[in-house]
Design an enzyme around this catalytic site. Structure first.
Site, PDB file in Angstrom:
ATOM      1  CG  LEU A  15     -29.664 -28.819  35.914  1.00  0.00           C
ATOM      2  CD1 LEU A  15     -28.355 -29.568  36.184  1.00  0.00           C
ATOM      3  CD2 LEU A  15     -29.545 -27.364  36.392  1.00  0.00           C
ATOM      4  CB  VAL A  17     -32.907 -23.993  27.615  1.00  0.00           C
ATOM      5  CG1 VAL A  17     -34.413 -23.998  27.535  1.00  0.00           C
ATOM      6  CG2 VAL A  17     -32.400 -22.648  27.245  1.00  0.00           C
ATOM      7  CG  MET A  18     -36.448 -21.643  30.644  1.00  0.00           C
ATOM      8  SD  MET A  18     -35.969 -19.949  30.227  1.00  0.00           S
ATOM      9  CE  MET A  18     -36.728 -19.016  31.543  1.00  0.00           C
ATOM     10  CB  VAL A  79     -39.276 -29.933  35.879  1.00  0.00           C
ATOM     11  CG1 VAL A  79     -38.039 -30.263  36.692  1.00  0.00           C
ATOM     12  CG2 VAL A  79     -40.521 -29.881  36.767  1.00  0.00           C
ATOM     13  CG  ASN A 107     -44.256 -20.141  31.701  1.00  0.00           C
ATOM     14  OD1 ASN A 107     -44.007 -19.221  32.477  1.00  0.00           O
ATOM     15  ND2 ASN A 107     -43.921 -20.112  30.418  1.00  0.00           N
ATOM     16  CB  SER A 133     -40.792 -12.942  31.517  1.00  0.00           C
ATOM     17  OG  SER A 133     -40.812 -12.610  30.148  1.00  0.00           O
ATOM     18  N   GLY A 134     -38.225 -13.758  29.904  1.00  0.00           N
ATOM     19  CA  GLY A 134     -37.025 -13.276  29.235  1.00  0.00           C
ATOM     20  C   GLY A 134     -36.394 -14.399  28.429  1.00  0.00           C
ATOM     21  N   GLY A 135     -37.018 -15.575  28.492  1.00  0.00           N
ATOM     22  CA  GLY A 135     -36.509 -16.714  27.727  1.00  0.00           C
ATOM     23  C   GLY A 135     -35.130 -17.114  28.198  1.00  0.00           C
ATOM     24  CE  LYS A 187     -43.157 -15.547  32.060  1.00  0.00           C
ATOM     25  NZ  LYS A 187     -43.354 -16.767  31.396  1.00  0.00           N
ATOM     26  CG  HIS A 190     -45.058 -11.066  30.749  1.00  0.00           C
ATOM     27  ND1 HIS A 190     -44.647 -12.097  29.928  1.00  0.00           N
ATOM     28  CD2 HIS A 190     -44.159 -10.077  30.576  1.00  0.00           C
ATOM     29  CE1 HIS A 190     -43.552 -11.733  29.291  1.00  0.00           C
ATOM     30  NE2 HIS A 190     -43.224 -10.513  29.667  1.00  0.00           N
ATOM     31  CG  ASN A 191     -46.133 -15.732  29.102  1.00  0.00           C
ATOM     32  OD1 ASN A 191     -45.362 -14.922  29.593  1.00  0.00           O
ATOM     33  ND2 ASN A 191     -45.849 -17.017  29.015  1.00  0.00           N
ATOM     34  CD  GLU A 194     -44.175 -13.330  24.986  1.00  0.00           C
ATOM     35  OE1 GLU A 194     -43.777 -13.204  26.166  1.00  0.00           O
ATOM     36  OE2 GLU A 194     -43.983 -14.380  24.329  1.00  0.00           O
ATOM     37  NE  ARG A 292     -49.288 -16.558  18.994  1.00  0.00           N
ATOM     38  CZ  ARG A 292     -48.252 -16.566  19.808  1.00  0.00           C
ATOM     39  NH1 ARG A 292     -47.780 -17.697  20.298  1.00  0.00           N
ATOM     40  NH2 ARG A 292     -47.669 -15.443  20.160  1.00  0.00           N
TER      41      ARG A 292
HETATM   42  P1  NBP Z   1     -38.798 -27.955  29.629  1.00  0.00           P
HETATM   43  O1  NBP Z   1     -40.129 -27.327  29.852  1.00  0.00           O
HETATM   44  O2  NBP Z   1     -38.494 -28.412  28.259  1.00  0.00           O
HETATM   45  O3  NBP Z   1     -38.635 -29.183  30.651  1.00  0.00           O
HETATM   46  C1  NBP Z   1     -37.485 -29.991  30.631  1.00  0.00           C
HETATM   47  C2  NBP Z   1     -37.026 -30.264  32.034  1.00  0.00           C
HETATM   48  O4  NBP Z   1     -38.060 -30.910  32.804  1.00  0.00           O
HETATM   49  C3  NBP Z   1     -35.843 -31.244  32.046  1.00  0.00           C
HETATM   50  O5  NBP Z   1     -34.976 -30.889  33.094  1.00  0.00           O
HETATM   51  C4  NBP Z   1     -36.535 -32.581  32.328  1.00  0.00           C
HETATM   52  O6  NBP Z   1     -35.691 -33.545  32.892  1.00  0.00           O
HETATM   53  C5  NBP Z   1     -37.533 -32.125  33.333  1.00  0.00           C
HETATM   54  N1  NBP Z   1     -38.607 -33.103  33.598  1.00  0.00           N
HETATM   55  C6  NBP Z   1     -39.604 -33.540  32.804  1.00  0.00           C
HETATM   56 BR1  NBP Z   1     -39.815 -33.101  31.032  1.00  0.00          BR
HETATM   57  N2  NBP Z   1     -40.427 -34.417  33.398  1.00  0.00           N
HETATM   58  C7  NBP Z   1     -39.923 -34.541  34.641  1.00  0.00           C
HETATM   59  C8  NBP Z   1     -40.328 -35.315  35.748  1.00  0.00           C
HETATM   60  N3  NBP Z   1     -41.424 -36.063  35.708  1.00  0.00           N
HETATM   61  N4  NBP Z   1     -39.576 -35.246  36.870  1.00  0.00           N
HETATM   62  C9  NBP Z   1     -38.486 -34.463  36.930  1.00  0.00           C
HETATM   63  N5  NBP Z   1     -38.062 -33.682  35.903  1.00  0.00           N
HETATM   64  C10 NBP Z   1     -38.775 -33.724  34.764  1.00  0.00           C
HETATM   65  O7  NBP Z   1     -37.633 -26.964  30.109  1.00  0.00           O
HETATM   66  P2  NBP Z   1     -37.437 -25.391  29.876  1.00  0.00           P
HETATM   67  O8  NBP Z   1     -37.729 -24.981  28.465  1.00  0.00           O
HETATM   68  O9  NBP Z   1     -36.128 -25.089  30.472  1.00  0.00           O
HETATM   69  O10 NBP Z   1     -38.579 -24.738  30.769  1.00  0.00           O
HETATM   70  C11 NBP Z   1     -38.686 -24.963  32.159  1.00  0.00           C
HETATM   71  C12 NBP Z   1     -39.903 -24.214  32.676  1.00  0.00           C
HETATM   72  O11 NBP Z   1     -39.716 -22.815  32.426  1.00  0.00           O
HETATM   73  C13 NBP Z   1     -41.217 -24.577  31.983  1.00  0.00           C
HETATM   74  O12 NBP Z   1     -42.272 -24.479  32.908  1.00  0.00           O
HETATM   75  C14 NBP Z   1     -41.367 -23.507  30.931  1.00  0.00           C
HETATM   76  O13 NBP Z   1     -42.711 -23.304  30.547  1.00  0.00           O
HETATM   77  C15 NBP Z   1     -40.818 -22.300  31.672  1.00  0.00           C
HETATM   78  N6  NBP Z   1     -40.316 -21.219  30.831  1.00  0.00           N
HETATM   79  C16 NBP Z   1     -39.646 -21.487  29.699  1.00  0.00           C
HETATM   80  C17 NBP Z   1     -39.176 -20.438  28.926  1.00  0.00           C
HETATM   81  C18 NBP Z   1     -38.409 -20.699  27.668  1.00  0.00           C
HETATM   82  O14 NBP Z   1     -38.075 -19.723  26.974  1.00  0.00           O
HETATM   83  N7  NBP Z   1     -38.065 -21.957  27.357  1.00  0.00           N
HETATM   84  C19 NBP Z   1     -39.395 -19.109  29.331  1.00  0.00           C
HETATM   85  C20 NBP Z   1     -40.041 -18.871  30.523  1.00  0.00           C
HETATM   86  C21 NBP Z   1     -40.506 -19.934  31.266  1.00  0.00           C
HETATM   87  P3  NBP Z   1     -34.930 -34.618  31.932  1.00  0.00           P
HETATM   88  O15 NBP Z   1     -33.694 -33.925  31.494  1.00  0.00           O
HETATM   89  O16 NBP Z   1     -34.677 -35.748  32.850  1.00  0.00           O
HETATM   90  O17 NBP Z   1     -35.869 -34.954  30.818  1.00  0.00           O
END
Ligand code: NBP
Length: 481
Positions: A15, A17-18, A79, A107, A133-135, A187, A190-191, A194, A292
């Site tokens: 839980l 942001v995504m 996660v 991702n 996608s879409g953040g 995906k 796509h990135n 981007e 980059r």
């Molecule tokens: P994060 O990539 O920052 O991951 C945080 C989440 O992972 C938290 O819920 C955390 O739990 C959990 N977690 C971790 Br860290 N290690 C864990 C483990 N060993 N077991 C269980 N849970 C674990 O979160 P996000 O930015 O929401 O992105 C989630 C996914 O979506 C990623 O793959 C990301 O690449 C992808 N994505 C992100 C975006 C974006 O804009 N941010 C866009 C598109 C796709 P905790 O709370 O207990 O630490």
């Protein structure tokens, strides 16, 4: 194994942001949903903040989470990509039953998704890898969704996924992409695209600043104008907004005080590596990744800025140069997309995915970061020519690039003469010129390879493979018979 007593149709674990925003998006469509996070405090905070937005069941433990779901269970794992995904799958596996569905919506690398699909199948579980996608905002209000995996598993989640996706012209930006890693692959590309789009915009900004001599607010106005033409897209729109923003501390443009060091999370690099593995020329995206990398060498660049010579500064460009940059940006963008789509086509053939590339362009029209008018043209191209080798060969794009090429060449020549680095503009033009050459200089490459390594060559006038005995009597021998 857990006895399921729950009434939640789907669950989200993770839980941050995504995951939080996806869960809210699903709940807002009236779908009862179970939510869970490794650290229970985050689940509590989530419910406190958003519990009134839908029918949530909050679970502190994975056991309670699984028990809250109707069967077959549908579990979205959101996660951090990498080992955490494997960790969650191994914790879930003993709690699940045959036919339950685990959906990795992060991702993940497509090879990991292929492996996880096979591993889950050995436990009777169905695994899906879904690109989202879409953040943060897209996840909440309507992302572009690229689901990969078994079609029967997709049928179990299709209604929910299409209901939360962005919609363009009445069509949801969600379509089943293909088996196993196909969704995560698309995906990833796509990135990658981007990255190329953003790099091209940055190069245009650099030229407008250092060759046309314009300020950030003036460039913002130019991007705003460009957003009403062929370049209309989310990224051009937000470029105008970022450039127009005034910094509260300095009173000047915010962009002028942002450190020129770009971050990256790896999907651009994955795209470039896979293109190299496939042997697909992917200059735009790869140059964007390298740019980059160069941006992050800040201390080295600082030292080099006084040590390494550049050209003598020239006078400012005239107003027509601004329109030249617009045309160069559009032509380079066409090339970047042509390359990205050619890569997806090559991967589809290599992996046996049977990707519908027109459908990919369709689901990228809304919700995602590269959403653009331009994608309608790409969709139309693949509808008309599903086996198209390269987008540059479709009359619309052939003409668009032909019309832009004089301006494109002027921009590349001027930037080079003035020492402004434009790796994506220049490499796109080089790709274009290389692609349109019936005979390039690889004949010499083959000659050299044969000289130093007896790698053989083919001839244009007769079939077979040949080697010249360079170090002996200089005669040619046929090597394939
Ligand atoms: P994060 O990539 O920052 O991951 C945080 C989440 O992972 C938290 O819920 C955390 O739990 C959990 N977690 C971790 Br860290 N290690 C864990 C483990 N060993 N077991 C269980 N849970 C674990 O979160 P996000 O930015 O929401 O992105 C989630 C996914 O979506 C990623 O793959 C990301 O690449 C992808 N994505 C992100 C975006 C974006 O804009 N941010 C866009 C598109 C796709 P905790 O709370 O207990 O630490």
């Amino acid at each position: 194994m857990t006895q399921s007593t729950g009434a939640s149709r789907i669950g989200v674990t993770g839980l941050a942001v995504m995951g939080a925003n996806l869960a809210r998006n699903i709940a807002r469509r009236g779908v009862p949903i179970a939510v869970h996070n490794r650290t229970a405090a985050r689940t509590k905070e989530f419910i406190e903040a958003h519990g009134d937005e839908g029918a949530f069941t909050a679970a502190e433990s994975l056991e309670d989470f699984v028990a809250a779901l109707e069967t077959p269970r549908r579990i979205i794992v959101m996660v951090k990509a990498g080992p955490p995904v494997d960790g969650v799958i191994s914790e879930l596996t003993p709690l699940l039953d045959d036919g339950d569905i685990i959906i990795d919506a992060g991702n993940s690398h497509f090879r990991d998704t292929k492996r996880r699909t096979e591993e889950c199948a050995t436990h009777g579980l169905r695994f899906m890898g879904i690109g989202v996608s879409g953040g943060e905002e897209g996840a909440l209000l309507g992302p572009s969704i690229m689901p990969g995996g078994d079609t029967h598993a997709y049928a179990e989640v299709e209604e929910i996924l299409t209901s939360i996706a962005a919609v363009v012209d009445g069509t949801p930006c969600c379509v089943h992409v293909g088996p196993d890693g196909a969704g995560h692959y698309v995906k990833m590309v796509h990135n990658g695209i981007e990255y190329a789009d953003i790099q091209l915009i940055a190069e245009a900004y650099d030229l407008l600043t250092h060759v046309a001599g314009l300020s950030a607010p003036a460039i913002a106005t130019i991007f705003e104008e460009w957003n009403s033409g062929d370049l209309e897209s989310f990224l051009i729109e937000i470029t105008a907004k970022v450039l127009a923003k005034t910094d509260e501390r300095s009173g000047g443009p915010l962009v002028d005080v942002i450190l020129d060091q770009a971050g990256q999370k790896g999907t651009g690099t994955w795209t470039a590596i896979d293109a190299l593995n496939l042997g697909v020329p992917l200059t735009g995206i790869t140059e964007a990744v390298f740019a980059r990398g160069l941006s992050s060498l800040r201390d080295e660049r600082s030292a080099a800025s006084t040590a390494l010579a550049g050209p003598t500064p020239a006078g400012q460009a005239d107003a027509s140069f601004v329109d030249d940059i617009r045309q160069a940006l559009y032509a380079s963008k066409v090339v970047a997309y042509a390359q990205g789509f050619a890569q997806m086509r090559a991967a589809s053939i290599a992996e046996g995915w049977d990707l519908d590339l027109g459908a990919m362009a369709t689901i990228w029209r809304g919700g995602c970061i590269i959403r653009a008018q331009f994608l309608n043209r790409i969709r139309d191209a693949y509808v008309e020519h599903p086996d198209l080798d390269n987008l540059l060969m479709v009359p619309y794009f052939t003409e668009a690039v032909a019309n832009a090429q004089d301006a494109w060449r002027r921009v590349v020549a001027t930037a080079t003469a003035q020492g402004v680095p434009i790796p994506a503009f220049a490499s796109s033009l080089a790709y274009y010129d290389g692609y349109r050459r019936e005979r390039g200089p690889a004949n010499l490459i083959q000659g050299l390879r044969d000289y130093f390594g007896a790698h053989t060559y083919k001839r244009i006038d007769t079939a077979g493979s040949f080697h010249t005995r360079w170090g002996q009597d200089g005669t040619e021998v046929r090597t394939d018979i």
